[in-house]
Design a protein around this motif. Sequence first.
Motif, mmCIF file in Angstrom:
data_model
loop_
_atom_site.group_PDB
_atom_site.id
_atom_site.type_symbol
_atom_site.label_atom_id
_atom_site.label_comp_id
_atom_site.label_asym_id
_atom_site.label_seq_id
_atom_site.Cartn_x
_atom_site.Cartn_y
_atom_site.Cartn_z
ATOM 1 N N LEU A 10 0.868 -1.172 0.000
ATOM 2 C CA LEU A 10 0.000 0.000 0.000
ATOM 3 C C LEU A 10 0.907 1.226 0.000
ATOM 4 C CD1 LEU A 10 -2.609 -1.094 2.662
ATOM 5 C CD2 LEU A 10 -3.000 -0.804 0.229
ATOM 6 N N VAL A 11 0.651 2.140 -0.921
ATOM 7 C CA VAL A 11 1.513 3.311 -1.046
ATOM 8 C C VAL A 11 0.680 4.498 -1.492
ATOM 9 C CG1 VAL A 11 2.146 2.751 -3.424
ATOM 10 C CG2 VAL A 11 3.681 4.151 -2.074
ATOM 11 N N ASP A 12 1.076 5.668 -1.076
ATOM 12 C CA ASP A 12 0.522 6.884 -1.624
ATOM 13 C C ASP A 12 1.552 7.983 -1.461
ATOM 14 O OD1 ASP A 12 -1.103 8.524 -2.993
ATOM 15 O OD2 ASP A 12 -2.727 8.520 -1.563
ATOM 16 N N CYS A 13 1.621 8.828 -2.449
ATOM 17 C CA CYS A 13 2.626 9.885 -2.480
ATOM 18 C C CYS A 13 1.961 11.237 -2.681
ATOM 19 C CB CYS A 13 3.621 9.610 -3.608
ATOM 20 S SG CYS A 13 4.484 8.038 -3.420
ATOM 21 N N THR A 14 2.767 12.257 -2.594
ATOM 22 C CA THR A 14 2.304 13.633 -2.752
ATOM 23 C C THR A 14 1.398 13.760 -3.979
ATOM 24 O OG1 THR A 14 4.381 14.368 -1.788
ATOM 25 C CG2 THR A 14 3.078 16.022 -2.959
ATOM 26 N N LYS A 15 0.276 14.446 -3.799
ATOM 27 C CA LYS A 15 -0.693 14.627 -4.882
ATOM 28 C C LYS A 15 -0.015 15.249 -6.103
ATOM 29 C CE LYS A 15 -5.217 16.512 -5.885
ATOM 30 N NZ LYS A 15 -6.400 17.146 -5.320
ATOM 31 N N GLY A 16 -0.272 14.666 -7.263
ATOM 32 C CA GLY A 16 0.272 15.171 -8.510
ATOM 33 C C GLY A 16 1.691 14.731 -8.812
ATOM 34 N N SER A 17 2.330 14.041 -7.865
ATOM 35 C CA SER A 17 3.698 13.569 -8.122
ATOM 36 C C SER A 17 3.645 12.353 -9.038
ATOM 37 C CB SER A 17 4.399 13.210 -6.806
ATOM 38 O OG SER A 17 3.755 12.110 -6.177
ATOM 39 N N ALA A 18 4.781 12.029 -9.623
ATOM 40 C CA ALA A 18 4.873 10.879 -10.531
ATOM 41 C C ALA A 18 6.008 9.973 -10.066
ATOM 42 C CB ALA A 18 5.102 11.347 -11.956
ATOM 43 N N PRO A 19 5.821 9.312 -8.921
ATOM 44 C CA PRO A 19 6.878 8.448 -8.407
ATOM 45 C C PRO A 19 7.010 7.152 -9.205
ATOM 46 C CG PRO A 19 4.949 8.310 -7.013
ATOM 47 C CD PRO A 19 4.662 9.343 -8.055
ATOM 48 N N ARG A 20 8.139 6.494 -8.990
ATOM 49 C CA ARG A 20 8.399 5.186 -9.588
ATOM 50 C C ARG A 20 8.791 4.264 -8.436
ATOM 51 N NH1 ARG A 20 8.653 4.935 -14.764
ATOM 52 N NH2 ARG A 20 10.277 3.379 -14.983
ATOM 53 N N MET A 21 8.282 3.029 -8.466
ATOM 54 C CA MET A 21 8.534 2.074 -7.388
ATOM 55 C C MET A 21 9.287 0.869 -7.917
ATOM 56 S SD MET A 21 5.795 0.219 -4.898
ATOM 57 C CE MET A 21 5.707 -1.440 -5.530
ATOM 58 N N ASN A 22 10.276 0.421 -7.146
ATOM 59 C CA ASN A 22 10.957 -0.827 -7.453
ATOM 60 C C ASN A 22 11.481 -1.440 -6.167
ATOM 61 O OD1 ASN A 22 13.564 0.296 -6.913
ATOM 62 N ND2 ASN A 22 13.571 1.182 -8.943
ATOM 63 N N PHE A 23 12.201 -2.534 -6.291
ATOM 64 C CA PHE A 23 12.745 -3.253 -5.146
ATOM 65 C C PHE A 23 14.264 -3.311 -5.253
ATOM 66 C CE2 PHE A 23 8.498 -4.871 -5.834
ATOM 67 C CZ PHE A 23 7.970 -4.983 -4.563
ATOM 68 N N THR A 24 14.938 -3.333 -4.109
ATOM 69 C CA THR A 24 16.381 -3.509 -4.117
ATOM 70 C C THR A 24 16.706 -4.981 -4.399
ATOM 71 O OG1 THR A 24 16.462 -3.941 -1.735
ATOM 72 C CG2 THR A 24 16.777 -1.641 -2.465
ATOM 73 N N SER A 25 17.985 -5.263 -4.563
ATOM 74 C CA SER A 25 18.452 -6.617 -4.882
ATOM 75 C C SER A 25 18.361 -7.577 -3.713
ATOM 76 C CB SER A 25 19.911 -6.575 -5.335
ATOM 77 O OG SER A 25 20.093 -5.640 -6.333
ATOM 78 N N GLY A 26 18.241 -7.057 -2.520
ATOM 79 C CA GLY A 26 18.242 -7.910 -1.345
ATOM 80 C C GLY A 26 19.655 -8.029 -0.784
#
Length: 161
Positions: free
Chosen positions: A65-81
Amino acid sequence: WDFAVCDGVQVTPLICVPSYTTGKFTVMINVTMIVANDCRISAPNVDFGTAALASQFPAVTQNILVDCTKGSAPRMNFTSGSAGTTRPWRKMTGPGGNSLQYNIFRPDGTTIWEAPQALGFQGSGALTPKQLQTYLIRVNPEQATPPAGSYSDTLSVVISF
């Protein structure tokens, strides 16, 4: 500011002879702020459960579950571990330095979710995380089963703007 200045003699605190000079001063105050890009994230742990063979661990579908600043265009990914690998498999480590291979996939089940495969979305500015980012996590069923024991890895969800 409103003011009143006695032009003569102040007889009492409220009486001035002959009169008061009155006026008003206005002072401007600038108020500014910067709204920065930020996110709220709720990412539950993943537990594959227990199985005797690597091929018996079920794939797990999980939601962040995620939410960011209104109007922002974030990108989500995962680290390598902890092991620092993503292709073809991330690694959980266990007893005696043995490892168990797994990976995180986009909802299509075939695209490995890593930095070059970041998912873009629009921030809505909600007070609590409400946007679901779904992923599939799967143990490599074709690997040799390592010795019995507890295997784990630690990775992070990365949000970039």
